[in-house]
Design a protein around this motif. Sequence first.
Motif, mmCIF file in Angstrom:
data_model
loop_
_atom_site.group_PDB
_atom_site.id
_atom_site.type_symbol
_atom_site.label_atom_id
_atom_site.label_comp_id
_atom_site.label_asym_id
_atom_site.label_seq_id
_atom_site.Cartn_x
_atom_site.Cartn_y
_atom_site.Cartn_z
ATOM 1 N N TYR A 80 38.047 52.674 29.845
ATOM 2 C CA TYR A 80 37.715 51.602 29.141
ATOM 3 C C TYR A 80 36.253 51.866 28.497
ATOM 4 C CZ TYR A 80 41.056 48.438 31.172
ATOM 5 O OH TYR A 80 42.180 47.859 31.397
ATOM 6 N N ARG A 253 25.881 46.339 31.509
ATOM 7 C CA ARG A 253 26.658 47.013 32.834
ATOM 8 C C ARG A 253 27.917 47.971 32.335
ATOM 9 N NH1 ARG A 253 28.930 41.063 34.631
ATOM 10 N NH2 ARG A 253 30.302 40.897 32.747
ATOM 11 N N ARG B 11 39.820 41.345 36.877
ATOM 12 C CA ARG B 11 39.045 41.967 35.673
ATOM 13 C C ARG B 11 39.913 41.729 34.097
ATOM 14 N NH1 ARG B 11 35.633 46.238 37.287
ATOM 15 N NH2 ARG B 11 35.663 46.475 39.534
ATOM 16 N N ASP B 12 40.984 41.303 34.306
ATOM 17 C CA ASP B 12 42.006 41.123 33.072
ATOM 18 C C ASP B 12 42.165 39.627 33.214
ATOM 19 O OD1 ASP B 12 42.054 43.867 32.427
ATOM 20 O OD2 ASP B 12 43.347 44.295 34.130
ATOM 21 N N ARG B 78 38.770 43.263 28.314
ATOM 22 C CA ARG B 78 38.194 44.670 28.511
ATOM 23 C C ARG B 78 39.325 45.346 27.566
ATOM 24 N NH1 ARG B 78 38.997 47.106 34.359
ATOM 25 N NH2 ARG B 78 41.207 46.199 34.794
ATOM 26 N N ALA B 79 38.799 46.217 26.644
ATOM 27 C CA ALA B 79 39.776 46.781 25.811
ATOM 28 C C ALA B 79 39.441 48.376 25.899
ATOM 29 C CB ALA B 79 39.486 46.637 24.317
ATOM 30 N N ASP B 119 34.303 47.888 27.529
ATOM 31 C CA ASP B 119 34.612 47.741 28.811
ATOM 32 C C ASP B 119 34.233 46.199 29.527
ATOM 33 O OD1 ASP B 119 31.877 48.802 28.748
ATOM 34 O OD2 ASP B 119 31.707 48.647 30.615
ATOM 35 N N ASP B 120 33.559 45.626 28.730
ATOM 36 C CA ASP B 120 33.040 44.243 29.221
ATOM 37 C C ASP B 120 32.793 43.263 28.256
ATOM 38 O OD1 ASP B 120 31.671 42.556 31.199
ATOM 39 O OD2 ASP B 120 29.633 43.539 30.514
ATOM 40 N N PRO B 335 30.674 42.783 38.169
ATOM 41 C CA PRO B 335 31.778 41.694 37.254
ATOM 42 C C PRO B 335 32.411 40.635 38.127
ATOM 43 C CG PRO B 335 32.059 44.199 36.788
ATOM 44 C CD PRO B 335 31.151 44.020 37.782
#
Lengths: 335, 335
Positions: A80, A253, B11-12, B78-79, B119-120, B335
Amino acid sequence: MKLGTLKNGTRDGTLIVVSRDLRRAVHARSIVPTMQEAIENWAQVEPALRALYAALNAGRALEAFDFDPVAAAAPLPRAYQWCDGSAFLNHGRLMEKAFGISPVPDFETVPLMYQGASDDFLGPRDDVPLPSEAHGIDFEGEFAIMVDDVPMGCTAEQAAGHIKLLLQVNDVSLRAFTPIEMKKGFGFLQAKPSSSFAPVAVTPDELGGAWKEGRVHLPLRVCWNGTWFGHPNGGEMNFSFHQLIAHAAATRRLGAGTVIGSGTVSNADSSVGSACIAERRALEMITHGKPVSSFMRFGDTVHMEVLDADGHSVFGAIDQKVVSATPCAGETQTP
Amino acid sequence: MKLGTLKNGTRDGTLIVVSRDLRRAVHARSIVPTMQEAIENWAQVEPALRALYAALNAGRALEAFDFDPVAAAAPLPRAYQWCDGSAFLNHGRLMEKAFGISPVPDFETVPLMYQGASDDFLGPRDDVPLPSEAHGIDFEGEFAIMVDDVPMGCTAEQAAGHIKLLLQVNDVSLRAFTPIEMKKGFGFLQAKPSSSFAPVAVTPDELGGAWKEGRVHLPLRVCWNGTWFGHPNGGEMNFSFHQLIAHAAATRRLGAGTVIGSGTVSNADSSVGSACIAERRALEMITHGKPVSSFMRFGDTVHMEVLDADGHSVFGAIDQKVVSATPCAGETQTP
């Protein structure tokens, strides 16, 4: 501990534990299926992975098999986040001196770092498909680290504990685009195609005393078309990986699985050679008044490997061939 | 079709189908669990998702529930890749004129694009935590697209078929870092903290005639602290999304789920206002000889929304507050 990923037809592959001597491997699927899930749940899965590693090294792992680096994907086949530093200042200094580039502001006190593409990392023996030899195809030998979740504002001191794995990278670069994209100020995009990774990621303890102060104190051996090209040592890194993490996390982050690179390894002693062609050309420019070496041609190979003090390979070898990319027509090229 | 992602502690998140009027939603988990898996398997899952969307709009979807944008993550939380263009040349021209920046080479013929952090991504109603007001906190209203797998060398013509979803973005920027990082040539890193996304991603057909030639021909309405700030139209984009995809894919393939942004929406007619504070400051500089507007303070809010010709919200609204980031000490922020 050494961890790798085997290709299995999926985008993330399957996590394996690899023996210290890189000869044997065992599936980690009973513990965690992929590298991404391992790094997201590191505290939970690390003990079981280490137990499996110990059993494998002792020849006691059930269902162990011979490790074949040709079957290996990058340890993390897609990430990511990939941020790549330029932490060996000797490299930048040579480029400036050779080509009359004006010095980058705060070069010595603030790490240089670009955000790179991480959706398509190549495996250690994968061909590197590229559209044109005219783009100035180059390799860059680097070290890298992988972190778990890093909070915003993490200091260099705090960063040390977030480094879970060390990696070895070939940061493929297209030098025809580099000065153009740098001049625009938006950073590298076409200049940086997919990066490649050595077969295994290793925990820092695997390096013993060679992992020190956030640096890999070992030479990175590079051969181009089977001929020695350089073996600069990672210990000369001017910014530590701890400092690179703190730089990246200053305003955000970092998600677990973020990979941060050192930039091309480069030493002040030019007799050790270089880890990228651009730097050799800079040295030629300084010595002879013009670059002599050409960039890579289709069919050229590059070998990159790190040996420990006893001569054993740490990450396994990157052995790649640069090839002409399949034309887009018909759009048959999918991962 | 409108798709979103609900936060669920992972997270997804979990994929949902959202009704055209943004009032109702239904879990897509019986078809595909996450947005990333949906875009990776688009041809397989699209028909079933569209059938569920039709049922939801007709009030016939079992287990439908009220859609709450507060519970929404970014459609893709997140990609593996986020590339952001600067495709509205009016914006760049204003910045050059106001601040005497030398023109970027090939500005009008080669798209400007940087590789961003992916990522976020933040959800539409998430606070935006940042370390300091002194960094020149700014919003940037943008459109974006999401692609399936794009092969290397994909042309602009071929790119059209790879656009599966359209999105609306707040590309949060820290202007104190922008000129410093541009001057170094390595692109934006500390200048670009996590980006935020409107509640739903929509298929291009959802826009009817307003999706034309790879551009969103609708105004993006921006309010800062509840006051009108601008409503520039996406139709004035100088490079189409097709061209942006071709630029990104010139030397590498793009993994499914790659998100590509337009850059801040900007129109030649200054009476429509701006989609970022930096541009308003540039206009003030040109008109009054100095910038008048300050950047954002902690507690400030930004609202961004796109209405169709009938006044209906297309992507739902981004409604965010900028807040002081939790200090790193203790490292409790994960996260």
